[in-house]
Design an enzyme around this catalytic site. Structure first.
Site, PDB file in Angstrom:
ATOM      1  CB  SER A 225      36.564  21.230  42.903  1.00 53.57           C
ATOM      2  OG  SER A 225      35.678  20.400  42.191  1.00 53.57           O
TER       3      SER A 225
ATOM      4  CE1 TYR B 257      35.475  22.615  39.206  1.00 58.78           C
ATOM      5  CE2 TYR B 257      36.023  24.942  39.152  1.00 58.78           C
ATOM      6  CZ  TYR B 257      35.569  23.829  39.838  1.00 58.78           C
ATOM      7  OH  TYR B 257      35.227  23.949  41.170  1.00 58.78           O
TER       8      TYR B 257
ATOM      9  CE  LYS C  86      38.175  25.574  42.126  1.00 62.40           C
ATOM     10  NZ  LYS C  86      38.185  26.734  43.043  1.00 62.40           N
TER      11      LYS C  86
END
Ligand code: WQD
Length: 316
Positions: A103, A127, A131
């Site tokens: 991402s 988040y 990643k």
């Protein structure tokens, strides 16, 4: 569509089997499905014992930024452990080509809003941290065993739906992201859009992002599989259009595509949001021979077809 036979493993925590059934209808091909959690190593071992894989595309992960802030342990547990178990089972079965769904959130705050793969990762929420950590794990794995061939695709903002209108985005509960929220306002499921801030230093004061049609995103994965990198190589690629659109530009494009009004109210900025960022996609253009072909207008037209034909998502 690209001639692959597909096996899906998913715990359905944020989806249902209905899209798989519709994919079978669209392609005329069966989709083998295992309802398992990737952290369940014996269950995943059983899948690899029954199937014969050329490669794996790892999409599984929780992905709502806001949720990750309130539930960091859940995000680290789900996103990291599922990846570690997957790689361990792949290695046992000598399946060594992996395409990972990463991402743009790994970049965080950078000196330039045009993100390029050589920038150091600086995520600013759990988040994004998951990643970035997974990318580090995969890079270390390649260093330790040169038979691995791993590609990380850094998504910018996926939007739209399949042009058939049969499959599209159907988030659980209140949508976190702009595009599904706009679709639900247009179809009358929600009364108005809340615009998080119009005082940014951007074209019209609202946040600017690089929106990529989900079909272009899917083709980027095929390009990554078929690029089949050198053994021992770990590579990252931005999957974006290379240009940005503001919130108001997305709203206007969706009004044009749907013929519906999109009432909105401006509220204060959402914490953690950046004013503007978009992709430098030149590495994927050059090395994967991939570039976006669809526009914001295409994504709005396809999104409206999906939402108007499925006003309650797959429950419809
Ligand atoms: C876009 C713009 C908001 C909702 C997300 C996540 C992550 C990643 C990419 C995969 C911003 C504004 C939004 C709303 C609004 N996906 N907005 N009202 O935050 O750029 O990134 O997608 O990795 O899921 O990081 O996407 O759609 O939430 O926001 O005004 O109700 O729309 O402020 O400017 P974001 P988003």
């Amino acid at each position: 569509m690209s001639g692959y036979s597909v096996v899906v493993a998913d715990n359905l925590c944020n989806s249902s089997v209905e899209p798989l059934r519709r994919i079978e209808k669209l392609t005329g091909q069966p989709v083998t499905f295992y309802n398992i959690d990737l952290r369940d190593e014996p269950a995943l071992e059983n899948v690899f014992a029954q199937e014969n894989f050329d490669g794996v595309i790892h999409f599984a992960g929780l992905k709502a930024v806001g949720d990750s802030v309130t539930n960091p342990l859940g995000y680290y547990d789900n996103n990291l452990l599922s990846t570690i178990v997957l790689c361990r089972v792949m290695a046992r079965h000598n399946v060594k080509q992996l395409v990972f769904s990463s991402s743009a959130t790994v970049y965080g705050i950078q000196a330039s809003p045009k993100y390029v793969e050589t920038m150091a990762m600086a995520p600013v929420n759990p988040y994004g941290h998951t990643k970035a950590m997974i990318e580090q794990i995969l890079a270390d794995l390649c260093m330790s065993d040169p038979t691995w061939r791993i590609t990380a695709l850094r998504y910018f903002n996926p939007i739209g739906a399949h042009p058939s209108g049969l499959i599209g985005e159907d988030p659980n509960g209140i949508p976190n992201n702009l595009f599904p929220f706009v679709m639900q306002v247009a179809v009358g499921k929600r009364p108005e859009l809340i615009v998080f801030g119009n005082d940014y230093d951007t074209v019209d004061g609202t946040g600017v992002r690089d929106y990529i049609h989900v079909v272009d995103l899917a083709l980027g994965h095929i390009a990554a599989l078929e690029h089949d990198p050198e053994p021992g190589s770990y590579a990252t690629y931005n999957l974006g259009s290379g240009s940005g659109s503001s919130v108001f530009e997305v709203v206007d494009a969706f009004k044009t595509a749907s013929g519906r009004d999109i009432p909105y109210k401006v509220a204060p900025r959402r914490s953690g949001d950046l004013a503007i960022y978009y992709a430098d996609p030149s590495k994927a253009n050059r090395l994967l021979n991939w570039k976006t072909a669809k526009t914001l207008a295409d994504a709005c037209a396809d999104g409206w077809k999906w939402q108007s034909q499925n006003p309650n998502g797959y429950a419809s």
